[in-house]
Write a protein that holds these residues in place. Structure first.
Motif, PDB file in Angstrom:
ATOM      1  N   LEU A 145      12.151   2.056  20.487  1.00 15.49           N
ATOM      2  CA  LEU A 145      11.760   0.920  19.646  1.00 15.49           C
ATOM      3  C   LEU A 145      12.230  -0.386  20.279  1.00 15.49           C
ATOM      4  CD1 LEU A 145      10.598  -0.128  16.923  1.00 15.49           C
ATOM      5  CD2 LEU A 145      12.908   0.150  15.981  1.00 15.49           C
ATOM      6  N   ILE A 146      13.485  -0.419  20.717  1.00 13.78           N
ATOM      7  CA  ILE A 146      14.028  -1.626  21.338  1.00 13.78           C
ATOM      8  C   ILE A 146      13.325  -1.928  22.661  1.00 13.78           C
ATOM      9  CG2 ILE A 146      16.099  -2.638  22.381  1.00 13.78           C
ATOM     10  CD1 ILE A 146      17.746  -1.078  20.324  1.00 13.78           C
ATOM     11  N   GLY A 147      13.088  -0.898  23.471  1.00 14.40           N
ATOM     12  CA  GLY A 147      12.401  -1.105  24.741  1.00 14.40           C
ATOM     13  C   GLY A 147      10.991  -1.629  24.551  1.00 14.40           C
ATOM     14  N   SER A 148      10.282  -1.082  23.580  1.00 10.08           N
ATOM     15  CA  SER A 148       8.933  -1.587  23.280  1.00 10.08           C
ATOM     16  C   SER A 148       8.995  -3.035  22.830  1.00 10.08           C
ATOM     17  CB  SER A 148       8.283  -0.730  22.188  1.00 10.08           C
ATOM     18  OG  SER A 148       8.118   0.608  22.608  1.00 10.08           O
ATOM     19  N   GLY A 149      10.003  -3.348  22.011  1.00 10.51           N
ATOM     20  CA  GLY A 149      10.149  -4.724  21.535  1.00 10.51           C
ATOM     21  C   GLY A 149      10.437  -5.704  22.653  1.00 10.51           C
ATOM     22  N   ALA A 150      11.160  -5.264  23.683  1.00 10.15           N
ATOM     23  CA  ALA A 150      11.425  -6.139  24.827  1.00 10.15           C
ATOM     24  C   ALA A 150      10.131  -6.483  25.558  1.00 10.15           C
ATOM     25  CB  ALA A 150      12.416  -5.469  25.778  1.00 10.15           C
ATOM     26  N   ILE A 151       9.261  -5.504  25.704  1.00  7.53           N
ATOM     27  CA  ILE A 151       7.976  -5.742  26.379  1.00  7.53           C
ATOM     28  C   ILE A 151       7.075  -6.626  25.521  1.00  7.53           C
ATOM     29  CG2 ILE A 151       5.891  -4.637  27.287  1.00  7.53           C
ATOM     30  CD1 ILE A 151       7.698  -2.189  27.906  1.00  7.53           C
ATOM     31  N   VAL A 152       7.035  -6.355  24.221  1.00  7.69           N
ATOM     32  CA  VAL A 152       6.243  -7.185  23.305  1.00  7.69           C
ATOM     33  C   VAL A 152       6.721  -8.634  23.376  1.00  7.69           C
ATOM     34  CG1 VAL A 152       5.689  -7.639  20.892  1.00  7.69           C
ATOM     35  CG2 VAL A 152       5.657  -5.291  21.742  1.00  7.69           C
ATOM     36  N   THR A 153       8.030  -8.822  23.430  1.00  9.80           N
ATOM     37  CA  THR A 153       8.586 -10.172  23.495  1.00  9.80           C
ATOM     38  C   THR A 153       8.110 -10.904  24.750  1.00  9.80           C
ATOM     39  OG1 THR A 153      10.554  -9.563  22.230  1.00  9.80           O
ATOM     40  CG2 THR A 153      10.750 -11.474  23.683  1.00  9.80           C
ATOM     41  N   ALA A 154       8.140 -10.236  25.879  1.00  6.91           N
ATOM     42  CA  ALA A 154       7.684 -10.857  27.124  1.00  6.91           C
ATOM     43  C   ALA A 154       6.199 -11.180  27.076  1.00  6.91           C
ATOM     44  CB  ALA A 154       7.988  -9.933  28.297  1.00  6.91           C
ATOM     45  N   LEU A 155       5.405 -10.274  26.523  1.00  8.03           N
ATOM     46  CA  LEU A 155       3.956 -10.484  26.461  1.00  8.03           C
ATOM     47  C   LEU A 155       3.602 -11.602  25.487  1.00  8.03           C
ATOM     48  CD1 LEU A 155       1.088  -9.689  27.212  1.00  8.03           C
ATOM     49  CD2 LEU A 155       1.242  -7.807  25.557  1.00  8.03           C
ATOM     50  N   ARG A 156       4.333 -11.704  24.396  1.00 12.09           N
ATOM     51  CA  ARG A 156       4.031 -12.725  23.392  1.00 12.09           C
ATOM     52  C   ARG A 156       4.176 -14.131  23.955  1.00 12.09           C
ATOM     53  NH1 ARG A 156       6.930 -12.224  17.676  1.00 12.09           N
ATOM     54  NH2 ARG A 156       8.768 -12.380  19.031  1.00 12.09           N
TER      55      ARG A 156
ATOM     56  N   ASP B 294      -9.593  -9.140  22.163  1.00 16.94           N
ATOM     57  CA  ASP B 294     -10.719  -8.585  22.912  1.00 16.94           C
ATOM     58  C   ASP B 294     -10.285  -7.500  23.890  1.00 16.94           C
ATOM     59  OD1 ASP B 294     -12.559 -10.221  21.654  1.00 16.94           O
ATOM     60  OD2 ASP B 294     -12.371 -11.801  23.165  1.00 16.94           O
ATOM     61  N   ARG B 295      -9.040  -7.571  24.382  1.00 17.51           N
ATOM     62  CA  ARG B 295      -8.512  -6.573  25.318  1.00 17.51           C
ATOM     63  C   ARG B 295      -7.112  -6.152  24.854  1.00 17.51           C
ATOM     64  NH1 ARG B 295      -8.552  -7.576  31.367  1.00 17.51           N
ATOM     65  NH2 ARG B 295      -8.951  -5.337  31.411  1.00 17.51           N
ATOM     66  N   PRO B 296      -7.059  -5.422  23.763  1.00 15.39           N
ATOM     67  CA  PRO B 296      -5.756  -5.086  23.182  1.00 15.39           C
ATOM     68  C   PRO B 296      -4.969  -4.086  24.019  1.00 15.39           C
ATOM     69  CG  PRO B 296      -7.521  -3.969  22.010  1.00 15.39           C
ATOM     70  CD  PRO B 296      -8.189  -4.899  22.972  1.00 15.39           C
ATOM     71  N   VAL B 297      -3.654  -4.111  23.824  1.00 17.24           N
ATOM     72  CA  VAL B 297      -2.755  -3.172  24.474  1.00 17.24           C
ATOM     73  C   VAL B 297      -1.965  -2.442  23.393  1.00 17.24           C
ATOM     74  CG1 VAL B 297      -0.963  -4.947  24.740  1.00 17.24           C
ATOM     75  CG2 VAL B 297      -0.902  -2.903  26.177  1.00 17.24           C
TER      76      VAL B 297
ATOM     77  N   LEU C 252       0.778  -7.481  32.231  1.00 15.55           N
ATOM     78  CA  LEU C 252      -0.256  -7.319  31.205  1.00 15.55           C
ATOM     79  C   LEU C 252      -1.004  -8.636  30.989  1.00 15.55           C
ATOM     80  CD1 LEU C 252       1.765  -5.198  28.623  1.00 15.55           C
ATOM     81  CD2 LEU C 252      -0.203  -4.381  29.946  1.00 15.55           C
ATOM     82  N   ALA C 253      -0.249  -9.708  30.887  1.00 14.37           N
ATOM     83  CA  ALA C 253      -0.876 -11.011  30.655  1.00 14.37           C
ATOM     84  C   ALA C 253      -1.753 -11.421  31.831  1.00 14.37           C
ATOM     85  CB  ALA C 253       0.198 -12.067  30.391  1.00 14.37           C
ATOM     86  N   ARG C 254      -1.268 -11.199  33.058  1.00 13.56           N
ATOM     87  CA  ARG C 254      -2.053 -11.580  34.238  1.00 13.56           C
ATOM     88  C   ARG C 254      -3.368 -10.815  34.312  1.00 13.56           C
ATOM     89  NH1 ARG C 254       2.935 -11.618  36.959  1.00 13.56           N
ATOM     90  NH2 ARG C 254       2.529  -9.571  37.890  1.00 13.56           N
ATOM     91  N   HIS C 255      -3.376  -9.604  33.772  1.00  7.68           N
ATOM     92  CA  HIS C 255      -4.590  -8.793  33.812  1.00  7.68           C
ATOM     93  C   HIS C 255      -5.426  -8.928  32.543  1.00  7.68           C
ATOM     94  CE1 HIS C 255      -2.444  -7.088  37.225  1.00  7.68           C
ATOM     95  NE2 HIS C 255      -3.578  -6.580  37.614  1.00  7.68           N
ATOM     96  N   GLY C 256      -5.078  -9.885  31.701  1.00  6.58           N
ATOM     97  CA  GLY C 256      -5.894 -10.185  30.531  1.00  6.58           C
ATOM     98  C   GLY C 256      -5.689  -9.258  29.352  1.00  6.58           C
ATOM     99  N   TYR C 257      -4.628  -8.448  29.377  1.00  5.63           N
ATOM    100  CA  TYR C 257      -4.352  -7.549  28.255  1.00  5.63           C
ATOM    101  C   TYR C 257      -3.508  -8.261  27.192  1.00  5.63           C
ATOM    102  CZ  TYR C 257      -5.786  -3.842  31.516  1.00  5.63           C
ATOM    103  OH  TYR C 257      -6.477  -3.060  32.398  1.00  5.63           O
TER     104      TYR C 257
END
Length: 260
Positions: free
Chosen positions: A170-181, A146-149, A137-142
């Motif tokens: 909920l936990i799985g989503s939080g794992a992805i949010v953590t990586a993106l943050r 301006d480019r929310p996910v 997500l980060a590599r693709h600018g999301y």
């Protein structure tokens, strides 16, 4: 003014179920489906092997017609898998099944969310590929204002077909949010921040998912190995992206590992 339910102004947002996807998808640049037990986990397992996965919303006679039209094998219900039809929504069964280049995977929740996203790019996320998805997500600018996910936790269904929020999603989503943050900083909506907090405060992710309502249901039903596979945190570097109606790997990266 934007409706408050859209979580406007935030680069990373979080919502539940098909209705949440329909509501947020037109207002974000990418949608990530999280259905840990088991649609998106199943997608990662077969995508790891190079299979293209066609999501399909209904598990009825029309699924066979859809599979034939796409020259694809058809996944059946967990308990319906056999030697003639070894593919099912069970990640364990899929791991043991023969390779197939194209697979139709019926799922009322995960496929409904994919359909509800309209033309917005869709990614299949799970605990197995959480860091890989966040990095992609980060590599693709999301993940920026301006480019929310939008992270969409699939949840489960009550007998009356209403949404039952599911702890594992909920936990799985939080794992992805953590990586993106790690890449985009604190541009999270409060909803997304709470999902990340759920991941961080879960000391033993595998034990928590196994002891959740959905996990216990699978274990008691004889599908404990599905829960084990679903909690292989960051075991996969595959990022299944919905392209021309099918999920296929969008990158071949090597994610770092996280701990809850």
């Amino acid at each position: 003014m934007s409706h408050p339910h859209l979580q406007s102004g935030h680069g990373v947002r979080f919502e539940w179920g098909p209705t949440g996807a329909q509501r947020l998808a037109p207002h974000v640049s990418c949608v990530v489906i999280v259905d840990v037990l088991s649609f998106t986990t199943a997608v990662t397992v077969v995508a790891d092997a190079g299979t293209r996965v066609f999501p399909y919303r209904w598990r009825d006679e029309t699924a066979a017609v859809f599979a034939a039209e796409h020259e694809a094998s058809l996944a059946v219900g967990r308990r319906a898998a056999n030697a003639a039809s070894p593919w099912s929504l069970s990640p364990a069964a899929l791991r043991d099944a023969p390779f197939t280049p194209r697979l139709v995977l019926p799922s009322p929740n995960g496929s409904a969310i994919a359909a509800g996203a309209g033309g917005t790019p869709v990614v299949a996320g799970a605990l197995r590929n959480a860091t890989a998805v966040g990095n992609w997500l980060a590599r693709h600018g999301y993940g920026t204002p301006d480019r929310p996910v939008a992270l969409i936790a699939a949840g489960e269904r009550w007998p009356d077909d209403s949404l039952r929020p599911a702890l594992e999603d909920l936990i799985g989503s939080g794992a992805i949010v953590t990586a993106l943050r790690e890449h985009v900083g604190d541009v999270l909506s409060l909803e997304a921040a709470v999902a990340a907090s759920a991941f961080h405060t879960t000391r033993d992710v595998a034990a928590a998912v196994a002891d959740s309502a959905s996990g216990r249901e699978l274990v008691e039903g004889g599908f404990a190995q599905d829960v084990v596979i679903a909690t292989e945190l960051d075991a996969s570097s595959t990022v299944p992206v919905l392209t021309e109606g099918a999920f296929r790997d969008g990158v071949a990266g090597r994610p770092g590992r996280m701990s809850g």
